[in-house]
Design a protein around this motif. Structure first.
Motif, PDB file in Angstrom:
ATOM      1  N   TRP A   1     -17.452   8.901   3.286  1.00  0.00           N
ATOM      2  CA  TRP A   1     -16.860  10.071   2.516  1.00  0.00           C
ATOM      3  C   TRP A   1     -16.080   9.581   1.600  1.00  0.00           C
ATOM      4  CZ3 TRP A   1     -12.992  13.222   1.460  1.00  0.00           C
ATOM      5  CH2 TRP A   1     -13.088  14.631   1.168  1.00  0.00           C
ATOM      6  N   ILE A   2     -15.228   8.574   1.844  1.00  0.00           N
ATOM      7  CA  ILE A   2     -14.242   8.283   0.927  1.00  0.00           C
ATOM      8  C   ILE A   2     -15.147   7.815  -0.514  1.00  0.00           C
ATOM      9  CG2 ILE A   2     -12.519   6.577   0.194  1.00  0.00           C
ATOM     10  CD1 ILE A   2     -11.576   6.929   2.934  1.00  0.00           C
ATOM     11  N   THR A   3     -16.181   6.837  -0.267  1.00  0.00           N
ATOM     12  CA  THR A   3     -16.917   6.371  -1.198  1.00  0.00           C
ATOM     13  C   THR A   3     -17.644   7.437  -2.113  1.00  0.00           C
ATOM     14  OG1 THR A   3     -17.298   4.270   0.328  1.00  0.00           O
ATOM     15  CG2 THR A   3     -18.639   4.541  -1.738  1.00  0.00           C
ATOM     16  N   GLU A   4     -18.142   8.461  -1.440  1.00  0.00           N
ATOM     17  CA  GLU A   4     -18.861   9.477  -1.928  1.00  0.00           C
ATOM     18  C   GLU A   4     -17.910  10.494  -2.773  1.00  0.00           C
ATOM     19  OE1 GLU A   4     -21.258  10.791   0.914  1.00  0.00           O
ATOM     20  OE2 GLU A   4     -22.593   8.791   1.216  1.00  0.00           O
ATOM     21  N   ASN A   5     -16.732  10.381  -2.398  1.00  0.00           N
ATOM     22  CA  ASN A   5     -15.714  11.724  -3.089  1.00  0.00           C
ATOM     23  C   ASN A   5     -14.581  11.049  -3.272  1.00  0.00           C
ATOM     24  OD1 ASN A   5     -17.472  14.197  -1.946  1.00  0.00           O
ATOM     25  ND2 ASN A   5     -17.523  12.855  -0.333  1.00  0.00           N
ATOM     26  N   PRO A   6     -14.455   9.888  -4.573  1.00  0.00           N
ATOM     27  CA  PRO A   6     -13.272   9.420  -4.694  1.00  0.00           C
ATOM     28  C   PRO A   6     -12.185  10.443  -5.319  1.00  0.00           C
ATOM     29  CG  PRO A   6     -14.942   8.878  -6.298  1.00  0.00           C
ATOM     30  CD  PRO A   6     -15.610   9.639  -5.221  1.00  0.00           C
ATOM     31  N   GLY A   7     -12.801  11.678  -5.685  1.00  0.00           N
ATOM     32  CA  GLY A   7     -11.880  12.691  -6.593  1.00  0.00           C
ATOM     33  C   GLY A   7     -11.338  13.578  -5.493  1.00  0.00           C
TER      34      GLY A   7
ATOM     35  N   GLY B   1     -11.468  12.290 -18.377  1.00  0.00           N
ATOM     36  CA  GLY B   1     -12.422  12.934 -17.351  1.00  0.00           C
ATOM     37  C   GLY B   1     -12.699  11.591 -16.249  1.00  0.00           C
ATOM     38  N   ILE B   2     -12.758  10.599 -16.383  1.00  0.00           N
ATOM     39  CA  ILE B   2     -12.869   9.668 -15.394  1.00  0.00           C
ATOM     40  C   ILE B   2     -11.734   9.742 -14.438  1.00  0.00           C
ATOM     41  CG2 ILE B   2     -13.226   7.011 -14.983  1.00  0.00           C
ATOM     42  CD1 ILE B   2     -14.553   6.918 -17.421  1.00  0.00           C
ATOM     43  N   SER B   3     -10.556   9.736 -15.027  1.00  0.00           N
ATOM     44  CA  SER B   3      -9.439  10.000 -13.938  1.00  0.00           C
ATOM     45  C   SER B   3      -9.361  10.802 -13.026  1.00  0.00           C
ATOM     46  CB  SER B   3      -8.115   9.771 -15.055  1.00  0.00           C
ATOM     47  OG  SER B   3      -7.908  11.148 -15.572  1.00  0.00           O
ATOM     48  N   ARG B   4      -9.879  12.246 -13.624  1.00  0.00           N
ATOM     49  CA  ARG B   4      -9.971  13.294 -12.728  1.00  0.00           C
ATOM     50  C   ARG B   4     -10.941  13.021 -11.921  1.00  0.00           C
ATOM     51  NH1 ARG B   4      -9.162  16.524 -17.365  1.00  0.00           N
ATOM     52  NH2 ARG B   4     -11.413  17.018 -17.554  1.00  0.00           N
ATOM     53  N   ALA B   5     -12.253  12.494 -12.318  1.00  0.00           N
ATOM     54  CA  ALA B   5     -13.374  12.151 -11.076  1.00  0.00           C
ATOM     55  C   ALA B   5     -13.239  11.379 -10.121  1.00  0.00           C
ATOM     56  CB  ALA B   5     -14.706  11.933 -11.997  1.00  0.00           C
ATOM     57  N   CYS B   6     -12.168  10.257 -10.357  1.00  0.00           N
ATOM     58  CA  CYS B   6     -12.017   9.115  -9.407  1.00  0.00           C
ATOM     59  C   CYS B   6     -10.645   9.450  -8.565  1.00  0.00           C
ATOM     60  CB  CYS B   6     -11.861   7.777 -10.060  1.00  0.00           C
ATOM     61  SG  CYS B   6     -13.252   7.506 -10.936  1.00  0.00           S
TER      62      CYS B   6
ATOM     63  N   GLY C   1      -6.034  11.981 -10.973  1.00  0.00           N
ATOM     64  CA  GLY C   1      -5.401  13.071 -11.476  1.00  0.00           C
ATOM     65  C   GLY C   1      -5.072  13.082 -13.022  1.00  0.00           C
ATOM     66  N   THR C   2      -4.329  11.964 -13.560  1.00  0.00           N
ATOM     67  CA  THR C   2      -4.049  11.820 -14.959  1.00  0.00           C
ATOM     68  C   THR C   2      -4.569  10.539 -15.516  1.00  0.00           C
ATOM     69  OG1 THR C   2      -1.796  10.931 -14.703  1.00  0.00           O
ATOM     70  CG2 THR C   2      -2.111  13.285 -14.356  1.00  0.00           C
ATOM     71  N   PRO C   3      -4.608  10.363 -16.922  1.00  0.00           N
ATOM     72  CA  PRO C   3      -5.018   9.135 -17.527  1.00  0.00           C
ATOM     73  C   PRO C   3      -3.821   8.221 -17.285  1.00  0.00           C
ATOM     74  CG  PRO C   3      -5.652  11.091 -18.762  1.00  0.00           C
ATOM     75  CD  PRO C   3      -4.888  11.485 -17.719  1.00  0.00           C
ATOM     76  N   GLU C   4      -2.551   8.647 -17.375  1.00  0.00           N
ATOM     77  CA  GLU C   4      -1.267   7.664 -17.168  1.00  0.00           C
ATOM     78  C   GLU C   4      -1.414   6.880 -15.451  1.00  0.00           C
ATOM     79  OE1 GLU C   4       1.924   5.264 -17.201  1.00  0.00           O
ATOM     80  OE2 GLU C   4       0.599   6.425 -18.968  1.00  0.00           O
ATOM     81  N   ALA C   5      -1.849   7.670 -14.485  1.00  0.00           N
ATOM     82  CA  ALA C   5      -1.976   7.277 -13.136  1.00  0.00           C
ATOM     83  C   ALA C   5      -2.950   6.322 -13.145  1.00  0.00           C
ATOM     84  CB  ALA C   5      -2.226   8.344 -12.281  1.00  0.00           C
ATOM     85  N   MET C   6      -4.093   6.480 -13.534  1.00  0.00           N
ATOM     86  CA  MET C   6      -5.239   5.870 -13.867  1.00  0.00           C
ATOM     87  C   MET C   6      -4.938   4.411 -14.729  1.00  0.00           C
ATOM     88  SD  MET C   6      -9.191   6.334 -15.123  1.00  0.00           S
ATOM     89  CE  MET C   6     -10.288   5.048 -15.817  1.00  0.00           C
ATOM     90  N   ARG C   7      -4.138   4.470 -15.845  1.00  0.00           N
ATOM     91  CA  ARG C   7      -3.816   3.416 -16.511  1.00  0.00           C
ATOM     92  C   ARG C   7      -2.819   2.504 -15.678  1.00  0.00           C
ATOM     93  NH1 ARG C   7       0.327   1.280 -19.295  1.00  0.00           N
ATOM     94  NH2 ARG C   7       1.670   2.316 -18.253  1.00  0.00           N
TER      95      ARG C   7
END
Length: 325
Positions: free
Chosen positions: A219-225, A281-286, A289-295
């Motif tokens: 479930w984690i793998t299929e729903n990272p967001g 969009g990728i940061s939300r999908a994964c 939450g925010t681009p800064e957190a993904m960065r």
């Protein structure tokens, strides 16, 4: 287009797929007019060798009689555990001269024994990376990528990664169209880039034995967001958060948080590589939450920001880029 000569070194205990995988790639490219490779195999004395699976390979010549190649390819196999000193001596003398030196899997151990990897960044099969680093401290061993380019030196991870590296070399030599046609013929991916990790998040972790925990992993793998905090995951497994966290780590080898981090990073990298979706969009999908957190996650794990990661991938999809997931 010009033809390039490739000499493949054979020895008793060689891994057959380390030989045949790259050879099939180069041979496939050779079907194109004006492109391709002159392929030769050689053993120390020119005698047939028995692979670690029992197959017998008959070389074209002895190493002493082989013409100096453009590309020298050293495959891996069980025979690298206790290599013939004469083979190591031959590599020490002759391997510095070809324009390109390539190892597949544990073939890197032979090159290291010959002193040819000192001062270079390399990779090899994940099971021997620690041994290589410990035995040869002057070698920078990166256990993560499936292949690494460092100047004229190219090293790959285990077995099928030799095919990925060979396709990258064909693309470098003769262009993407030829490499893509060869990949399609072999029914493999062309763009499994060198920086892709040897293991996905699911393979890094063990598969949980108990069904509720396995279901949570999937479930984690299929729903990272989604909300993947311990409390939410524990509720899916119908366990208390404390019991869930302890059981998950015991059965997978990773804490729930670490597993989630790996899954999200892996998915974000895939979307950056394969889509034109924006970083927001990728940061939300994964689930960042925010681009800064993904960065921050990218900088911590990969040493580069998402936008720069995408730029490097699009500019040099088959060159050496560090990946440490």
């Amino acid at each position: 287009m010009t033809q390039r000569s490739v000499l493949v070194v054979l020895y008793d205990g060689v891994q057959s797929l380390d030989v045949t995988g790259p050879v099939e790639v180069f041979a496939g490219a050779s079907r194109f007019p004006g492109a391709g490779y002159v392929l030769r195999t050689a053993s120390l004395d020119g005698a047939p060798v028995r692979t670690c699976s029992g197959l017998v390979l008959v070389p074209d010549s002895s190493l002493a009689d082989a013409e100096p190649p453009h590309t020298l390819l050293v495959p891996g196999g069980e025979g690298t555990r206790d290599p013939d000193p004469a083979l190591v001596d031959w590599l020490r003398e002759h391997a510095p001269h070809p324009e390109r030196l390539v190892s597949v899997c544990t073939g890197a151990l032979l090159l290291a024994e010959a002193g040819l990897l000192d001062g270079h960044r390399v990779t090899t099969h994940w099971t021997v990376c620690e041994h290589l680093a410990r035995s040869h401290p002057a070698v920078e061993v990166d256990p993560d990528p499936i292949f690494v380019r460092d100047g004229r030196l190219a090293t790959s991870a285990g077995v099928t990664a030799g095919i990925d590296l060979a396709l990258a070399l064909v693309e470098e030599d003769h262009g993407r169209d030829i490499a893509l046609t060869v990949a399609r013929h072999l029914v493999v991916f062309l763009r499994r880039p060198g920086n892709q990790a040897q293991f996905s998040a699911q393979l890094v972790a063990q598969t949980a034995r108990r069904e509720p925990l396995r279901e949570v992993q999937h479930w984690i793998t299929e729903n990272p967001g989604e909300d993947l905090c311990v409390e939410a995951l524990a509720a899916r497994a119908r366990l208390s958060p404390r019991h869930f966290a302890r059981a998950f780590q015991a059965e997978t080898g990773l804490t729930p948080g670490r597993y989630v981090d790996r899954v999200r990073l892996e998915q974000a990298r895939r979307l950056l590589e394969d889509t034109t979706d924006g970083v927001t969009g990728i940061s939300r999908a994964c689930g960042y939450g925010t681009p800064e957190a993904m960065r921050r996650a990218f900088v911590k794990a990969l040493g580069t920001a998402p936008a720069e990661y995408r730029r490097r991938f699009r500019t040099h999809p088959a060159t050496d880029r560090r990946a440490t997931t």
